[in-house]
Design a protein around this motif. Structure first.
Motif, PDB file in Angstrom:
ATOM      1  N   UNK A   1       0.804  -1.307  -0.089  1.00  0.00           N
ATOM      2  CA  UNK A   1      -0.052  -0.015   0.089  1.00  0.00           C
ATOM      3  C   UNK A   1       0.785   1.088  -0.150  1.00  0.00           C
ATOM      4  N   UNK A   2       1.948   1.190   1.022  1.00  0.00           N
ATOM      5  CA  UNK A   2       2.979   2.389   0.848  1.00  0.00           C
ATOM      6  C   UNK A   2       3.579   2.514  -0.478  1.00  0.00           C
ATOM      7  N   UNK A   3       3.814   1.586  -0.970  1.00  0.00           N
ATOM      8  CA  UNK A   3       4.796   1.487  -2.313  1.00  0.00           C
ATOM      9  C   UNK A   3       3.674   2.178  -3.483  1.00  0.00           C
ATOM     10  N   UNK A   4       2.539   1.775  -3.323  1.00  0.00           N
ATOM     11  CA  UNK A   4       1.711   2.398  -4.273  1.00  0.00           C
ATOM     12  C   UNK A   4       1.535   3.642  -4.155  1.00  0.00           C
ATOM     13  N   UNK A   5       1.342   4.252  -2.915  1.00  0.00           N
ATOM     14  CA  UNK A   5       1.284   5.782  -2.788  1.00  0.00           C
ATOM     15  C   UNK A   5       2.714   6.375  -3.284  1.00  0.00           C
ATOM     16  N   UNK A   6       3.412   6.065  -2.980  1.00  0.00           N
ATOM     17  CA  UNK A   6       4.919   6.259  -3.518  1.00  0.00           C
ATOM     18  C   UNK A   6       4.953   6.491  -4.815  1.00  0.00           C
ATOM     19  N   UNK A   7       4.494   5.448  -5.614  1.00  0.00           N
ATOM     20  CA  UNK A   7       4.523   5.293  -7.185  1.00  0.00           C
ATOM     21  C   UNK A   7       3.441   6.489  -7.547  1.00  0.00           C
ATOM     22  N   UNK A   8       2.383   6.410  -6.946  1.00  0.00           N
ATOM     23  CA  UNK A   8       1.431   7.791  -7.381  1.00  0.00           C
ATOM     24  C   UNK A   8       1.928   8.979  -7.148  1.00  0.00           C
ATOM     25  N   UNK A   9       2.616   9.323  -6.028  1.00  0.00           N
ATOM     26  CA  UNK A   9       3.315  10.454  -6.092  1.00  0.00           C
ATOM     27  C   UNK A   9       4.109  10.943  -7.006  1.00  0.00           C
ATOM     28  N   UNK A  10       4.968   9.880  -7.117  1.00  0.00           N
ATOM     29  CA  UNK A  10       6.218  10.191  -8.012  1.00  0.00           C
ATOM     30  C   UNK A  10       5.457  10.498  -9.259  1.00  0.00           C
ATOM     31  N   UNK A  11       4.802   9.691  -9.941  1.00  0.00           N
ATOM     32  CA  UNK A  11       4.082  10.121 -11.271  1.00  0.00           C
ATOM     33  C   UNK A  11       3.242  11.324 -11.225  1.00  0.00           C
ATOM     34  N   UNK A  12       2.561  11.652  -9.887  1.00  0.00           N
ATOM     35  CA  UNK A  12       2.000  13.026 -10.010  1.00  0.00           C
ATOM     36  C   UNK A  12       3.061  14.281 -10.201  1.00  0.00           C
ATOM     37  N   UNK A  13       4.176  13.954  -9.366  1.00  0.00           N
ATOM     38  CA  UNK A  13       5.432  14.884  -9.662  1.00  0.00           C
ATOM     39  C   UNK A  13       6.273  14.859 -11.006  1.00  0.00           C
ATOM     40  N   UNK A  14       5.615  13.824 -11.847  1.00  0.00           N
ATOM     41  CA  UNK A  14       6.224  13.499 -13.148  1.00  0.00           C
ATOM     42  C   UNK A  14       7.985  13.294 -12.915  1.00  0.00           C
ATOM     43  N   UNK A  15       7.939  12.364 -11.930  1.00  0.00           N
ATOM     44  CA  UNK A  15       9.177  11.711 -11.528  1.00  0.00           C
ATOM     45  C   UNK A  15       8.964  10.041 -11.932  1.00  0.00           C
ATOM     46  N   UNK A  16      10.468   9.545 -12.399  1.00  0.00           N
ATOM     47  CA  UNK A  16      10.563   8.052 -12.317  1.00  0.00           C
ATOM     48  C   UNK A  16      10.234   7.417 -11.022  1.00  0.00           C
ATOM     49  N   UNK A  17       9.471   6.464 -10.783  1.00  0.00           N
ATOM     50  CA  UNK A  17       9.258   5.786  -9.713  1.00  0.00           C
ATOM     51  C   UNK A  17      10.418   5.096  -8.977  1.00  0.00           C
TER      52      UNK A  17
END
Length: 245
Positions: free
Chosen positions: A9-25
């Motif tokens: 669950x945490x890794x999914x939130x991290x990946x979502x936040x990275x994509x929202x910031x246009x960064x590579x997860x």
């Protein structure tokens, strides 16, 4: 949720936040903080793919590293306040130290890593030849993001001088970037913006020092938006800490 579910669950939130910031997860390091949890939890986390563990206290770092079997690729991060009298033990147990906030701490960690120092190659009872080189220790400069001078961390305006000292006087340390904790009385985004500015200042001294250790369970999405490269996440993954007397 069990441990695997919380981690997912945490890794999914991290990946979502990275994509929202246009960064590579893939450009983020998730450090799982295991304060007060038993060492066996680290073995369980390793089996789930975790390779970065954070500890706040030197005693726990030392004890857990001795108890946990040698696990290929596991990195230990010391993220608590460092004391000069514990520098030798911290250096022996940590692969990275996130809390360099004054010259004396840097000096003590450097001396602890000098060839022939206790616990290092060439010292009494240790393998290796006197004078054998010691692997450099990755360090981050902790920045005080509050108005309270009593809190841990160098003032933002002092990071360049601290970085310069480490480079000039502590060759066994490798400055990798900055670390900070957002104050509780302001929006995390504003504090993390100051930390990002401090990283720019440090990179004027050490161009390759691009790490930014920021973000914990309650604010790691804001840290990612500000450019964090290393997150320090505890209870959202490990669950509630055991009662500690």
């Amino acid at each position: 949720m069990d441990l695997a579910d919380r981690l997912t669950a945490v890794d999914a939130r991290i990946a979502d936040a990275m994509r929202a910031s246009r960064r590579d997860p893939g450009d983020i390091t998730r450090i799982v903080v295991t304060k007060f949890h038993p060492a066996e939890l680290i073995t369980q986390l390793y089996a789930l793919g975790v390779r970065d563990i954070g500890e706040n206290r030197q005693q726990e770092l030392t004890a857990k590293r001795a108890e946990v079997p040698s696990l290929d690729g596991l990195r230990w991060h010391f993220i608590g306040q460092a004391q000069t009298k514990k520098a030798r033990a911290i250096r022996a147990g940590a692969d990275a130290v996130h809390s360099i906030d004054r010259d004396r701490i840097a000096d003590a960690l450097h001396r602890a890593g000098e060839p022939g120092a206790p616990g290092q190659p060439g010292a009494p009872g240790q393998p290796g030849e006197p004078g054998e080189s010691v692997a450099p220790l990755d360090v981050l400069l902790q920045v005080n993001l509050t108005d309270d001078p009593g809190r841990g961390g160098v003032p933002p305006g002092g990071v360049e001088a601290l970085a310069s000292h480490v480079v000039a006087a502590c060759p066994s340390l490798r400055v990798r970037g900055v670390m900070g904790v957002a104050p509780l009385d302001e929006a995390p985004a504003a504090a993390f913006a100051r930390l990002a500015d401090a990283r720019v200042r440090v990179r004027s001294v050490v161009p390759e020092a691009d790490w930014m250790s920021a973000g914990m369970t309650g604010d790691f999405e804001e840290a990612i938006a500000a450019g964090a490269t290393h997150l320090r996440i505890g209870s959202a993954i490990t669950g509630p800490r055991p009662v500690h007397g």
